[in-house]
Design a protein around this motif. Structure first.
Motif, mmCIF file in Angstrom:
data_model
loop_
_atom_site.group_PDB
_atom_site.id
_atom_site.type_symbol
_atom_site.label_atom_id
_atom_site.label_comp_id
_atom_site.label_asym_id
_atom_site.label_seq_id
_atom_site.Cartn_x
_atom_site.Cartn_y
_atom_site.Cartn_z
ATOM 1 N N ARG A 64 0.539 -1.452 0.023
ATOM 2 C CA ARG A 64 -0.156 -0.098 -0.292
ATOM 3 C C ARG A 64 0.473 1.204 0.348
ATOM 4 N N VAL A 65 0.740 2.553 -0.587
ATOM 5 C CA VAL A 65 1.405 3.642 -0.068
ATOM 6 C C VAL A 65 0.051 3.977 0.701
ATOM 7 N N GLU A 66 0.672 5.265 1.844
ATOM 8 C CA GLU A 66 0.124 6.098 2.574
ATOM 9 C C GLU A 66 0.592 7.561 1.477
ATOM 10 N N PRO A 67 -0.495 8.077 0.736
ATOM 11 C CA PRO A 67 0.371 9.543 0.366
ATOM 12 C C PRO A 67 -0.222 10.711 0.660
ATOM 13 N N MET A 68 0.751 11.743 0.605
ATOM 14 C CA MET A 68 0.695 13.217 1.093
ATOM 15 C C MET A 68 -0.445 13.595 0.973
ATOM 16 N N LEU A 69 -1.029 13.483 -0.997
ATOM 17 C CA LEU A 69 -2.469 14.216 -1.266
ATOM 18 C C LEU A 69 -3.239 13.761 -1.623
ATOM 19 N N PRO A 70 -4.260 13.439 -1.574
ATOM 20 C CA PRO A 70 -5.612 13.024 -1.543
ATOM 21 C C PRO A 70 -5.672 12.628 -2.814
ATOM 22 N N GLU A 71 -6.213 10.976 -3.227
ATOM 23 C CA GLU A 71 -6.036 10.580 -4.780
ATOM 24 C C GLU A 71 -6.474 11.085 -5.890
ATOM 25 N N VAL A 72 -7.649 12.198 -6.021
ATOM 26 C CA VAL A 72 -8.042 12.962 -6.649
ATOM 27 C C VAL A 72 -7.283 14.011 -7.040
ATOM 28 N N LEU A 73 -6.101 14.471 -6.539
ATOM 29 C CA LEU A 73 -5.278 14.921 -6.642
ATOM 30 C C LEU A 73 -4.071 14.444 -7.085
ATOM 31 N N SER A 74 -3.269 13.357 -6.119
ATOM 32 C CA SER A 74 -1.864 12.621 -6.378
ATOM 33 C C SER A 74 -2.716 11.379 -8.382
ATOM 34 N N ASN A 75 -3.578 11.460 -7.967
ATOM 35 C CA ASN A 75 -3.778 10.330 -9.679
ATOM 36 C C ASN A 75 -4.476 10.967 -10.202
ATOM 37 N N GLY A 76 -4.445 12.219 -9.895
ATOM 38 C CA GLY A 76 -6.392 13.323 -11.121
ATOM 39 C C GLY A 76 -5.387 13.381 -11.150
ATOM 40 N N LEU A 77 -5.892 14.843 -10.956
ATOM 41 C CA LEU A 77 -5.751 15.865 -12.178
ATOM 42 C C LEU A 77 -3.945 16.531 -11.709
ATOM 43 N N CYS A 78 -3.283 15.417 -10.889
ATOM 44 C CA CYS A 78 -1.842 16.564 -10.797
ATOM 45 C C CYS A 78 -1.236 15.074 -10.938
ATOM 46 N N SER A 79 -2.110 14.097 -11.847
ATOM 47 C CA SER A 79 -0.732 13.183 -12.174
ATOM 48 C C SER A 79 -0.295 13.181 -14.087
ATOM 49 N N LEU A 80 0.507 13.125 -14.973
ATOM 50 C CA LEU A 80 0.260 13.551 -16.036
ATOM 51 C C LEU A 80 0.254 12.609 -16.923
ATOM 52 N N LYS A 81 -1.621 12.357 -17.116
ATOM 53 C CA LYS A 81 -1.833 10.847 -18.223
ATOM 54 C C LYS A 81 -1.662 11.433 -19.431
ATOM 55 N N VAL A 82 -1.993 10.751 -19.871
ATOM 56 C CA VAL A 82 -1.612 10.539 -22.006
ATOM 57 C C VAL A 82 -2.410 11.315 -22.176
ATOM 58 N N GLY A 83 -2.246 12.149 -22.899
ATOM 59 C CA GLY A 83 -3.878 12.571 -23.463
ATOM 60 C C GLY A 83 -4.238 13.654 -23.204
ATOM 61 N N GLU A 84 -3.603 14.095 -22.115
ATOM 62 C CA GLU A 84 -4.877 15.201 -21.196
ATOM 63 C C GLU A 84 -4.192 16.151 -20.532
ATOM 64 N N ASN A 85 -4.808 16.854 -20.466
ATOM 65 C CA ASN A 85 -4.039 18.474 -20.353
ATOM 66 C C ASN A 85 -3.782 18.325 -18.725
ATOM 67 N N ARG A 86 -2.426 19.027 -18.794
ATOM 68 C CA ARG A 86 -2.161 18.991 -17.125
ATOM 69 C C ARG A 86 -1.025 20.543 -17.196
ATOM 70 N N ALA A 87 -1.847 20.903 -15.584
ATOM 71 C CA ALA A 87 -0.609 22.326 -15.471
ATOM 72 C C ALA A 87 0.607 21.637 -15.303
ATOM 73 N N CYS A 88 1.530 22.130 -15.057
ATOM 74 C CA CYS A 88 2.703 22.098 -15.375
ATOM 75 C C CYS A 88 4.320 22.827 -14.802
ATOM 76 N N LEU A 89 4.719 23.357 -14.360
ATOM 77 C CA LEU A 89 6.548 23.568 -14.182
ATOM 78 C C LEU A 89 7.732 23.245 -14.797
ATOM 79 N N ALA A 90 7.920 23.380 -15.718
ATOM 80 C CA ALA A 90 8.346 23.383 -16.306
ATOM 81 C C ALA A 90 10.258 24.013 -17.121
#
Length: 762
Positions: free
Chosen positions: A326-352
């Motif tokens: 298991r993982v005890e995450p620092m951020l809720p799943e809706v962010l860590s596996n959702g909006l903050c996760s750089l998923k293929v084909g989806e627009n994502r905010a980044c600092l590059a």
């Protein structure tokens, strides 16, 4: 309490008298010194000047915020943290309120203690004394803030109900009344409180607070580790609500990077993807053979803003914690596996960051942008490695020429710069625990290191360096990731060990990564390669977070910050906010309040990181013990990786697990701990057990509840001469511990008498 020295005649003391006073008291504040010597008015001003002069001369050190002490000295009694184990497995403690001049001390065993033995991470009240071999500390009391809580297992009998602690170092049990445990079964895992003020003598009384699970649950090991180390778990309703109430990213205030063919490369079982990479040849005629490397990182700062409940809980956790099941995450799943996760084909905010490297792998320039990206592919390390070797699949085949080949070409150019930099090349063998969906352990195998791992690692390192350089250039405060040069004491210990192998080492020469790498290379094809690698690793200081930069010794870098994993490390989120502030990339950058709190935040993050590491290590030990439980009585090959006054630690080749051979089971001789030779030496026979030696052992005991492994030696000792002088620390006068338990659960025992368990093979 320390007895106050006799009051001298009033008047300003000379420097030697002042130092003698501090030597006797251990430490004191300026007001205490002035009061002791009866100083007033001009004499107090003169005292402050004298203190400044002594500090400039290096004869005076700081203890805490206001305390003063003789440089290199320790108080008679003080509060200390157990910070590490040395080459031989001895525990090293350091004064809590101490500056850099305060020495470390070796914790001497306490044969009278009947409680849990101290371990790394514990806080102790100790008595300091200076011996011939340096400072020693003797335990007065273990200061465990969680001492009134016990994580244990219900044990029912006809007469009573007990709670047996899961702490391998403890042997106390709690007695609980039947009325409190209605509905609880034998083997239930519970959290209990120690009831105070009752039954001064005899077993302690306890009160069940919460049922956590079952002892025989395959996933109990990580659950025990979480509660034993006080890891914060889950998220409040407010935090979950804040995480869900987030808008999809847009181009407002961002550079459009969606046409850049960035890809993610992660472990096959990764659920969150916070970094993406892309490289192409530099078309600038002034940089022939150069490369442009892009590293894009999830813009967590856009969603986790200062002052919110989401931010506070992320800071409290400090980082994600990873267990085999298991993982005890620092951020809720809706962010860590959702909006903050750089998923293929989806627009994502980044600092590059866009980095330019020349043909020799030297970084020429870089710039940061806040962008909107879209991942073009998600690969596992194994997929990326296979593609680099000409083995393609449906995902890697279409992108091999446009994305993967340029990525590898850029990496090989960057390698030239890495080789010139010569970071420390220690090989760390990690083990992977493979588990079934039900939590059953299927196998334990070495974690394979691929070139694809090193490609991502080098690109992340360069991105981290770029972040630190930019923030320094903009004079913006930040949290560095620093790694100090090995201390003189550690270098001397390394030199002493190498002397036992006939390998000379100049103690007076400062350690460098180049020199240590040369040592590792020279031993690579010898029987001692593995243990020399281990000892060099133990000679290193621990990396920490701090606003004060001292560089990173292991990576051989002048400045370094963590920037590339803000989903799982709060330190990286702080660096993101600092970049946003420094470069004017938005209104959600580092606040003035955070700037003022950086020292406290850094100290907190060091604690959370070590807490997670300890919990992960404990869970792994318990899983391995569970895996080996059915093989008690089997024989294993291994290597002696620790030589202590209470026995030998042996690392098993098959699983990488460490087990203890109690000194009482080595035979009827009285074994002396020879620190210089890193060996146990028989007082009468001269037989020797030395660090690094390969041995055959039998598994005597495996306790999944505590993670302890007890082994029996099957190999014969090396012949040698009895020690000429067996006195001193760790010798016959000190003796092995009689009552306490070793760190891995093996009991110590008297120096002679019949060995416990199966008889040792003659």
């Amino acid at each position: 309490m320390t007895k106050s020295p006799r009051r001298p005649p009033a008047g300003l003391p000379d420097k030697d008298t002042l130092l003698a006073f501090l030597r006797e008291t251990g430490s004191a504040q300026k007001t205490d010194i002035a009061q002791h010597f009866g100083l007033k008015g001009a004499d107090r001003r003169a005292l402050r000047q004298m203190i400044r002069e002594l500090e400039d001369e290096g004869r005076l050190g700081r203890r805490g915020r206001k305390g003063l002490s003789e440089a290199g000295g320790l108080p008679p009694v003080g509060v200390a943290d157990v910070v590490e184990r040395d080459i031989d497995g001895e525990l090293i403690v350091r004064l809590v309120e101490a500056s850099d001049d305060a020495p470390s001390a070796v914790l001497s065993p306490d044969r009278k203690s009947v409680g849990p033995a101290p371990a790394v991470g514990d806080r102790l009240l100790v008595r300091f004394s200076r011996g011939e071999d340096g400072w020693e500390a003797r335990l007065i009391k273990k200061l465990d803030t969680g001492a009134d809580r016990v994580l244990g297992v219900i044990r029912r009998s006809a007469r009573q109900v007990r709670i047996e602690s899961v702490d391998r170092r403890g042997k106390d049990t709690l007695i609980v009344p039947e009325s409190q445990v209605e509905g609880l079964r034998d083997g239930d895992l519970v959290l209990a409180a120690v009831e105070k003020g009752r039954d001064r003598y005899g077993p302690k009384r306890g009160k069940v607070l919460e049922k956590l699970g079952r002892e025989d649950d395959p996933r109990a090991a990580s659950l025990i580790a979480i509660h034993a180390h006080g890891l914060p778990t889950g998220f409040s309703e407010t935090v979950e609500s804040e995480a869900e109430d987030q808008a999809l990213p847009s181009l407002k205030g961002r550079e459009d990077l969606r046409d850049l063919p960035l890809i993610t490369i992660d472990p096959a079982d990764a659920r969150d993807h916070d970094d993406a990479v892309y490289a192409h040849a530099d078309e600038d005629a002034k940089n022939p053979g150069g490369w442009i490397v892009w590293v894009a990182i999830a813009d967590v700062a856009a969603y986790v803003r200062p002052g919110t409940a989401l931010d506070q809980q992320a800071r409290d956790k400090g980082n994600s914690t990873y267990f085999p099941d298991r993982v005890e995450p620092m951020l809720p799943e809706v962010l860590s596996n959702g909006l903050c996760s750089l998923k293929v084909g989806e627009n994502r905010a980044c600092l590059a960051v866009r980095m330019v490297f020349d043909a020799e792998g030297k970084k020429r320039s870089h710039r940061f942008v806040r962008g909107l990206m879209r991942s073009h592919a998600s690969l596992s390390y194994e997929q990326a490695q296979a593609a680099s070797e000409g083995r393609f699949d449906d995902v890697t085949g279409p992108i091999i020429d446009v994305i993967l080949k340029p990525l590898w070409a850029a990496y090989r150019t960057m390698l030239k710069g890495r080789r010139k930099r010569a970071p420390l090349a220690i090989e760390s063998l990690e083990r992977k625990i493979n588990m079934s969906p039900k939590g059953e352990i299927l196998s334990i195998e070495p974690r394979v290191s691929l070139e694809a791992h090193r490609l991502i690692e080098e690109m992340m390192i360069q991105a981290n360096v770029s972040a630190a350089e930019t923030l320094e250039q903009k004079r913006t405060p930040l949290i560095y990731r620093v790694h100090d040069t090995p201390s003189q004491e550690k270098v001397f210990n390394l030199a002493d060990f190498l002397q036992t192998l006939g390998r000379p080492w100049n103690k007076g020469e400062p350690p460098t990564t180049k020199k240590l790498n040369a040592l590792l290379d020279s031993m690579r094809d010898t029987p001692h390669a593995e243990i020399v690698n281990e000892v060099v690793l133990r000679s290193q200081m621990q990396a920490i977070y701090t606003p004060e930069n001292i560089g990173h010794f292991g990576l051989n870098l002048d400045r370094y910050a963590h920037f590339t994993s803000p989903i799982r490390r709060y330190s990286d989120l702080i660096v993101h906010r600092a970049l946003i502030r420094a470069l004017g990339l938005g209104k959600d950058g580092l606040t003035e309040r955070e700037v003022s709190e950086l020292p406290a935040i850094a100290e907190h993050l060091v604690m959370t990181e070590r807490r997670s590491m300890a919990a992960e290590r404990d869970a792994t030990d318990r899983y391995i013990a569970a895996f080996l439980e059915e093989r008690v009585g089997a024989t294993f090959e291994g290597r002696i990786t620790g030589v202590t006054r209470f026995g030998l630690f042996v690392r098993l080749d098959e699983t990488g697990a460490d087990g203890l051979i109690p000194i009482s089971s080595l035979g009827r001789d009285y074994f002396h701990h020879d620190e210089a030779a890193h060996a146990l030496v028989g007082q009468r026979s001269g037989q020797r057990w030395t660090l690094g030696r390969r041995v055959e052992v039998r598994l005597v005991e495996a306790t999944p509840l505590t993670g302890g492994l007890v082994l029996e030696m099957l190999s014969d000792a090396e012949e040698g001469k009895p020690p000429a002088n067996s006195g001193g620390r760790g010798g016959p006068r000190g003796g092995p511990p009689r009552g306490g338990k070793g760190p891995r659960g093996g009991k110590g025992g008297p120096p002679s008498g019949k060995p416990k368990g199966p008889r040792r093979r003659k």
